[in-house]
Design an enzyme around this catalytic site. Structure first.
Site, PDB file in Angstrom:
ATOM      1  N   ASP A   3       0.859  -1.179   0.000  1.00 40.88           N
ATOM      2  CA  ASP A   3       0.000   0.000   0.000  1.00 40.88           C
ATOM      3  C   ASP A   3       0.901   1.237   0.000  1.00 40.88           C
ATOM      4  O   ASP A   3       2.085   1.157   0.332  1.00 40.88           O
ATOM      5  CB  ASP A   3      -0.892  -0.044   1.244  1.00 40.88           C
ATOM      6  CG  ASP A   3      -1.822   1.144   1.344  1.00 40.88           C
ATOM      7  OD1 ASP A   3      -2.281   1.635   0.298  1.00 40.88           O
ATOM      8  OD2 ASP A   3      -2.096   1.584   2.472  1.00 40.88           O
TER       9      ASP A   3
ATOM     10  N   GLU B 198      -0.325   5.018   0.977  1.00 40.61           N
ATOM     11  CA  GLU B 198      -0.607   5.976   2.045  1.00 40.61           C
ATOM     12  C   GLU B 198      -0.696   5.282   3.407  1.00 40.61           C
ATOM     13  O   GLU B 198      -1.354   4.262   3.546  1.00 40.61           O
ATOM     14  CB  GLU B 198      -1.908   6.725   1.754  1.00 40.61           C
ATOM     15  CG  GLU B 198      -1.817   7.612   0.517  1.00 40.61           C
ATOM     16  CD  GLU B 198      -3.131   8.299   0.230  1.00 40.61           C
ATOM     17  OE1 GLU B 198      -3.562   9.123   1.051  1.00 40.61           O
ATOM     18  OE2 GLU B 198      -3.736   7.998  -0.818  1.00 40.61           O
TER      19      GLU B 198
ATOM     20  N   ASP C  17      -2.240  -1.047   5.565  1.00 44.72           N
ATOM     21  CA  ASP C  17      -2.692  -0.590   6.882  1.00 44.72           C
ATOM     22  C   ASP C  17      -4.199  -0.463   7.020  1.00 44.72           C
ATOM     23  O   ASP C  17      -4.699  -0.245   8.123  1.00 44.72           O
ATOM     24  CB  ASP C  17      -2.054   0.774   7.208  1.00 44.72           C
ATOM     25  CG  ASP C  17      -2.566   1.887   6.304  1.00 44.72           C
ATOM     26  OD1 ASP C  17      -2.925   1.599   5.142  1.00 44.72           O
ATOM     27  OD2 ASP C  17      -2.612   3.046   6.747  1.00 44.72           O
TER      28      ASP C  17
END
Length: 199
Positions: A7, A9, A152
């Protein structure tokens, strides 16, 4: 052959929408995929707020120019790319990602596209494909790759679950508690060591 899928961000760079929300003083824009699992609902919410306040792509890009990768992110990514193929899978947009990729050493990123009017108003968005992270991981597996994935947020769980190994990185307490089967790390050195065990 293994490809690591990361991922963007919250893992390699700060959350763009949070940075923008703080810049323009609109706390409602701090909502991210950590808070809202339904991405379409989240983006419609964001676009409506931008329209209400007369904000467009230029204002967001001005904020992005000032965003740097998270401390240690580029070194982590450089080391990871030296030992395995790595792709960033993000639900961000090409119009947001370009300056960040430059600061990260131009890694490969698969992301989406904003629909922008001539005046710069963001009127919609176009997903690269449905469930883009999970779909991409499955496509890589279909052509002979094994995948390792880390993220996340809620929208990372599909690619994590479908991969040979999956890790949470700097995730929320809620997600960590709901998905205890996935190791959760907060330091790049820990994540790198965990990935290397599968290479």
């Amino acid at each position: 052959m293994i490809i690591t899928c990361l991922d963007l961000e919250g893992v390699l760079v700060p959350e763009i929408w949070i940075a923008f929300a703080d810049t323009v003083g609109i706390p409602e824009l701090r909502r991210t995929t950590r808070d809202e699992p339904d991405y379409d609902k989240l983006m419609k919410y964001r676009i409506a707020i931008l329209k209400e306040h007369g904000l467009g792509l230029r204002e967001i890009q001005d904020t992005i120019k000032k965003i740097d990768p998270l401390p240690g992110a580029k070194n982590f990514l450089d080391e990871l790319r030296s030992c395995c193929q790595t792709i960033i899978l993000s639900d961000t947009f090409s119009q947001f990602a370009a300056p960040l990729m430059e600061k990260l050493g131009q890694p490969t990123i698969f992301c989406n596209e904003l629909i922008v009017s001539d005046s710069g108003e963001i009127t919609g968005y176009k997903m690269r494909c449905e469930k883009s992270k999970l779909t991409t991981v499955k496509a890589l597996q279909s052509i002979g790759f094994e995948t390792i994935a880390s993220g996340d947020s809620f929208n990372d769980l599909g690619m994590i679950q479908a991969s040979k190994a999956g890790f949470l990185f700097r995730s929320t307490e809620k997600i960590i508690k709901e998905y205890p089967q996935y190791p959760a790390f907060t330091e790049y050195s820990e994540l790198l060591d965990a990935i290397k065990k599968y290479l």
